[in-house]
Write a protein that holds these residues in place. Structure first.
Motif, PDB file in Angstrom:
ATOM      1  N   UNK A  34      -6.700  -0.219   5.247  1.00  0.00           N
ATOM      2  CA  UNK A  34      -5.973  -1.430   4.856  1.00  0.00           C
ATOM      3  C   UNK A  34      -6.713  -2.162   3.748  1.00  0.00           C
ATOM      4  N   UNK A  35      -5.942  -2.750   2.850  1.00  0.00           N
ATOM      5  CA  UNK A  35      -6.551  -3.621   1.842  1.00  0.00           C
ATOM      6  C   UNK A  35      -6.089  -5.047   2.102  1.00  0.00           C
ATOM      7  N   UNK A  36      -6.910  -5.992   1.701  1.00  0.00           N
ATOM      8  CA  UNK A  36      -6.603  -7.406   1.905  1.00  0.00           C
ATOM      9  C   UNK A  36      -7.079  -8.199   0.707  1.00  0.00           C
ATOM     10  N   UNK A  70      -1.092  -0.886   5.193  1.00  0.00           N
ATOM     11  CA  UNK A  70      -2.022   0.201   5.447  1.00  0.00           C
ATOM     12  C   UNK A  70      -1.511   1.568   5.058  1.00  0.00           C
ATOM     13  N   UNK A  71      -2.451   2.486   4.888  1.00  0.00           N
ATOM     14  CA  UNK A  71      -2.148   3.903   4.673  1.00  0.00           C
ATOM     15  C   UNK A  71      -2.796   4.673   5.815  1.00  0.00           C
ATOM     16  N   UNK A 120       0.839  -1.192   0.000  1.00  0.00           N
ATOM     17  CA  UNK A 120       0.000   0.000   0.000  1.00  0.00           C
ATOM     18  C   UNK A 120       0.877   1.246   0.000  1.00  0.00           C
ATOM     19  N   UNK A 121       0.555   2.122  -0.929  1.00  0.00           N
ATOM     20  CA  UNK A 121       1.288   3.379  -1.067  1.00  0.00           C
ATOM     21  C   UNK A 121       0.286   4.518  -1.197  1.00  0.00           C
ATOM     22  N   UNK A 122       0.500   5.668  -0.471  1.00  0.00           N
ATOM     23  CA  UNK A 122       1.617   5.911   0.434  1.00  0.00           C
ATOM     24  C   UNK A 122       1.379   5.280   1.803  1.00  0.00           C
ATOM     25  N   UNK A 123       2.402   5.272   2.646  1.00  0.00           N
ATOM     26  CA  UNK A 123       2.248   4.761   4.008  1.00  0.00           C
ATOM     27  C   UNK A 123       1.468   5.741   4.869  1.00  0.00           C
TER      28      UNK A 123
END
Lengths: 115, 112
Positions: free
Chosen positions: B89-91, B105-106, B6-9
């Motif tokens: 967050x993505x999953x 996550x961002x 994931x970008x950006x942090x």
């Protein structure tokens, strides 16, 4: 209301002691998961279970153990072999890929601190 | 091995702006992708789930897209509000064994 219950919310443990975190769901979900989260980090998979009496190791299973004797319950034991157990532990559940939309639902988490 | 990035942090934007969060994954053989929100010290709340056969999903001010062939998903937040401040967050779920892998996550901060 349907959901996932994790207990205890906070837990303190002395080094060398095993501790068990509880996770119970009443959503009738087949799949259950345990994740670990460290500060500023994402979630790392410890163990997961697709059906009763079966479970698989995730990416960081060393020092942990689980059981899945009932569909509703998926307890996680943090053993003394886990070198750095202080973390936030999250339990989740969903339907399996064979049915449903498979939305992953989380409990509120358990924060373990090793003294 | 499936990896999710994931970008950006971290991201800070003024209130009212539209913004895009990015999620990429290395193995396109996914079953679905889910976006979550996490408030400090809390569990995760599901925002949107996209099945592998879908291109996008919408809920209110949120729109998530999925390009499985390129291994990318975006979460678009319209007209951001201070209450949107959280970690997103993505999953991805692997179809073959129900394994679900998360990105780091961002961390989003909306400036009043």
């Amino acid at each position: 209301d349907g959901g996932i219950t994790q207990s205890p919310k906070y837990l303190f443990r002395k080094e060398g002691q095993n501790v068990t975190l509880s996770c119970e769901q009443n959503l009738n979900h087949d799949a259950m998961y345990w994740y670990r989260q460290d500060p500023g980090q994402g979630l790392r998979l410890i163990y997961y279970s697709q059906i009763v009496n079966d479970f698989q190791k995730g990416d960081i299973a060393e020092g942990y153990s689980v059981s899945r004797e009932k569909k509703e319950s998926f307890p996680l034991t943090v053993t003394s072999a886990q070198k750095n157990p202080t973390a936030f532990y999250l339990c989740a559940s969903s339907t399996g890929t064979s049915s449903g939309a498979n939305v992953l639902t989380f409990g509120a988490g358990s924060r373990l601190t090793v003294l | 091995k499936q990896e999710v990035t994931q970008i950006p942090a971290a991201l800070s934007v003024p209130e009212g702006e539209n913004l895009v969060l990015n999620c990429s994954f290395t193995d396109s053989a996914i079953y679905n992708l889910q976006w979550f929100r996490q408030d400090p010290g809390k569990g995760l709340t599901s925002l949107l789930l996209i099945q592998s056969s879908q291109r996008e999903q919408t809920s209110g001010r949120l729109n998530a897209s999925l390009d499985k062939s390129s291994g990318r998903s975006t979460l678009y937040i319209a007209a951001s509000q201070p209450g949107d401040s959280a970690t997103y967050l993505c999953a991805v779920r692997l179809g073959r064994d129900d394994k679900i892998i998360f990105g780091k996550g961002t961390r989003l901060h909306i400036l009043p």
